[in-house]
Scaffold this active site. Structure first.
Site, PDB file in Angstrom:
ATOM      1  N   LYS A  11       0.832  -1.206   0.000  1.00  0.00           N
ATOM      2  CA  LYS A  11       0.000   0.000   0.000  1.00  0.00           C
ATOM      3  C   LYS A  11       0.866   1.254   0.000  1.00  0.00           C
ATOM      4  CE  LYS A  11      -4.348  -1.539   2.089  1.00  0.00           C
ATOM      5  NZ  LYS A  11      -4.156  -2.975   2.078  1.00  0.00           N
ATOM      6  N   GLU A  53      -2.485   7.804   7.240  1.00  0.00           N
ATOM      7  CA  GLU A  53      -3.137   8.709   6.306  1.00  0.00           C
ATOM      8  C   GLU A  53      -4.305   9.418   6.987  1.00  0.00           C
ATOM      9  OE1 GLU A  53      -6.166   5.706   3.916  1.00  0.00           O
ATOM     10  OE2 GLU A  53      -4.148   5.995   3.130  1.00  0.00           O
ATOM     11  N   ARG A  91      -7.364  -7.914 -10.256  1.00  0.00           N
ATOM     12  CA  ARG A  91      -8.129  -9.123 -10.568  1.00  0.00           C
ATOM     13  C   ARG A  91      -9.549  -8.699 -10.931  1.00  0.00           C
ATOM     14  NH1 ARG A  91     -11.304  -8.942  -6.135  1.00  0.00           N
ATOM     15  NH2 ARG A  91     -10.375  -8.307  -4.155  1.00  0.00           N
TER      16      ARG A  91
END
Length: 657
Positions: free
Chosen positions: A116, A200, A292
């Site tokens: 991430k 964040e 995906r």
């Protein structure tokens, strides 16, 4: 195009891929664990091979076993579906090294999204909006605390290598930061093997918007519009729709462009989803790219008319994108919900067991059902307990919601517990109807969507009793159905008859008296007159206290479901309870035990005067207490039971004079 395709997955998504492959003339190979030997994907594939034990790590996560099957079966390509090995870059490399085609993005693209922190830095460098935060290598508590103070509160601590809602903490003050950091790191270490975190800014009341992207191996990248997935419970999506009712045309265009920019930044080819978080003012920020096919991809298929699995296969085979960006259709409105074997009343604990009854709405131009199980199959403890995906389409959102309510009303699951009633409340809730729900709403207001086990709607219970009597009277001679009457009920006769139901483990006695077209139903909330009852094609029509109603019915050998258009009442018939509730052929004089049990209390004595509905005795059966009441006004002639005594079904416990 490929001649033979191996599907490295199971359940609903494996069946979904098989359908498209068969339409394209591609031979399909399935793999299965010991627990899935009789599964539907095994039965649907052209050939299927075992790969190990029931646990995922012993079967569906065994890339070596899957590759061996691929080589031995002549497969030219492997489709990973979603979950399991679908985002495993090492597996993608192994597939390519074996001379096969991986139906998905390159391992290099996957690895760029594997962290991430790294993905966020990459997107920021590419000009994609990201949430302010910290993704640095220095993971010392002092540095992280200093960065937290710089970012400001509230903020979120997230596992850098995580997913699925694990390793995430919301922190609102600096004093709370270190304890939450330590807890998050421990969870990340246990779940993902690494304890690195990123920080964040936490966006209050956010919306979750994702953009379906597709890239080919010739440098082409487009998006196929958005899906909104803001209805979530513990970061898991429960309601997905397209188009988003929140986005303006300008915001929609900007997010689509940003999604394409994100895909280009990692040289993306095949199907992917760029996920964004959007604040109430319309500012959007990159979250992640799922490399995906998504579970909710049918929503995009129904609003574009495209087959995304076909696109995946054609792009994997080297074809260019079938459409340009300005050629992508946008047709009507689609919504998806997922039927799970789980118990919402017990914290959504997963359930398992045989699907003794599984009724789903018939497919149509407005309703699509994607499932990997049929009636008689077993939902096992080893895998995700999804039973089916229910997807609806119509010209606009209000009509799509109406289609979804109608489709849910036709669903019936007997065996493991399910979330059908939760979904029915969800799709009628103002936060969904008015499209105001944010990602945290369900967790903040879950009590609004989960029912109280003690509340049984009286009107639906009365309707169920009326249906049960109609079914009993309509049964042919010799029919063993529990609804078949075996007493003195005849046209024009008026003995009372008890029907014993069970609702979520609670016994529910209901007494019905009167003639065929003029009945009185006595339930926990009092008496209701039922007249003109007719049961035709699964619909009960009748007058209830002179107010007419139409109620949908699903009935089986030992269960009955009534649905009044707003919600359902799901009941089970209790075996041994098909006895008179206080009457034999001689009249309303005898009170009988409706089932085997123990007498807990005797509340009247011989000679007492009683009124209809007054409790006479209390018995315990099925770990529940049941009050046995007087069927009419009168006096007590005899009491034939004592507290503590065990009695058989149909035993006479009291006689009225």
């Amino acid at each position: 195009m490929f001649d033979t395709l191996l599907i490295a997955n199971r359940g609903e998504i494996a069946c979904r891929i098989i359908r498209t492959a068969r339409r394209l003339g591609i031979r399909t190979i399935a793999v299965y664990s010991e627990a899935d030997a009789d599964a539907q994907h095994v039965r649907l594939a052209d050939a299927a091979y075992p790969i190990g034990g029931p646990r995922p790590q012993d079967s569906y996560l065994r890339g070596d076993a899957i590759l061996e099957v691929a080589r031995n079966s002549g497969a030219q390509a492997i489709h990973p579906g979603y979950g399991f090995l679908s985002e495993n870059a090492d597996f993608a490399d192994a597939v390519e090294a074996a001379g096969l085609t991986f139906v998905g993005p390159s391992s290099a693209s996957m690895r760029k999204m594997g962290s991430k922190a790294g993905a966020k830095d990459l997107m920021a460098a590419a000009g994609v909006p990201v949430v302010p935060g910290y993704t640095g290598e220095d993971q010392s508590p002092a540095t992280l605390a200093r960065e937290a103070a710089r970012i400001g509160f509230p903020l979120m601590i997230k596992a850098a290598h995580g997913g699925g809602g694990k390793g995430m903490r919301i922190v609102r003050t600096l004093e709370e930061f270190i304890p939450n950091l330590e807890s998050c790191q421990r969870e990340a270490k246990n779940a993902f093997g690494r304890d690195r975190v990123l920080l964040e800014r936490y966006i209050e009341s956010p919306r979750h918007i994702e953009i379906q992207v597709f890239g080919d191996r010739h440098g082409g990248v487009i998006h196929l519009n958005e899906r909104e997935c803001s209805a979530q419970r513990r970061y898991q999506k429960v309601f997905e729709e397209s188009p988003s009712p929140f986005l303006t045309p300008e915001l929609r265009a900007a997010m689509g462009e940003a999604a394409v920019l994100a895909a280009r930044a990692i040289d993306y080819a095949n199907a992917g989803t760029v996920e964004f978080i959007v604040d109430p003012a319309g500012h959007f920020y990159f979250m992640e790219i799922n490399t995906r096919l998504q579970v909710e991809h049918p929503v995009t298929e129904l609003t574009t008319g495209l087959d995304l699995v076909e696109w995946q296969l054609r792009i994997a085979a080297g074809d260019p994108l079938p459409l340009a960006q300005d050629e992508v259709p946008r047709i009507g409105h689609a919504i998806e919900v997922r039927l799970y074997a789980e118990d919402p009343d017990a914290g959504f604990l997963p359930a398992s067991g045989m699907l003794r009854t599984l009724r789903l709405p018939p497919p149509s131009a407005h309703v699509r059902v994607d499932s990997g199980v049929v009636e008689g199959d077993t939902v096992t403890i080893f895998y995700d307990p999804m039973i089916a995906k229910l997807i609806v389409w119509d010209q606009d959102r209000p009509r799509a919601l109406a289609r979804l309510r109608e489709a849910l009303a036709q669903c019936r699951i007997v065996g493991p517990k399910s979330n059908i009633e939760f979904l029915e409340r969800l799709v009628r809730h103002p936060a969904i109807v008015d499209a105001t729900i944010d990602t945290g709403y369900l967790d903040r207001h879950l009590e609004e969507f989960v029912s109280s086990a003690d509340v049984v709607p009286p009107a639906r219970l009365v309707a169920a009793a009326a249906v049960a009597r109609l079914l009993g009277e309509a049964a042919p001679a010799g029919d063993p159905s529990p609804w078949t009457a075996n007493d003195s009920w005849r046209l024009g006769a008026s003995p009372a008859r008890m029907l014993m139901f069970e609702h979520r483990g609670q016994p529910l006695p209901v007494t019905v008296s009167g003639a065929a077209d003029d009945r009185v139903v006595h339930g926990p909330s009092g008496a209701v007159a039922v007249a003109g009852a007719r049961l035709v094609d699964g619909v009960l029509s009748a007058r209830f206290d002179d107010s007419a109603a139409r109620i949908a019915v699903i009935a089986g050998p030992d269960h009955i479901v009534v649905h009044d258009g707003q919600a359902r009442l799901d009941l089970r018939h209790i075996a041994g309870a098909r006895r008179s509730a206080g009457a034999d052929a001689a009249g309303d004089d005898r009170v009988r035990a409706p089932m085997p049990g123990r007498i807990v209390a005797v509340q009247v004595a011989a000679g007492d005067t009683v009124v209809a509905g007054q409790p006479l005795l209390v018995m315990e059966a099925m770990k529940m207490e049941l009050a046995l009441k007087a069927p009419r006004d009168g006096s007590v002639a005899e009491i034939r039971a004592v507290a503590g005594e065990f009695v058989d079904a149909d035993a006479v416990l009291a006689v009225l004079g």
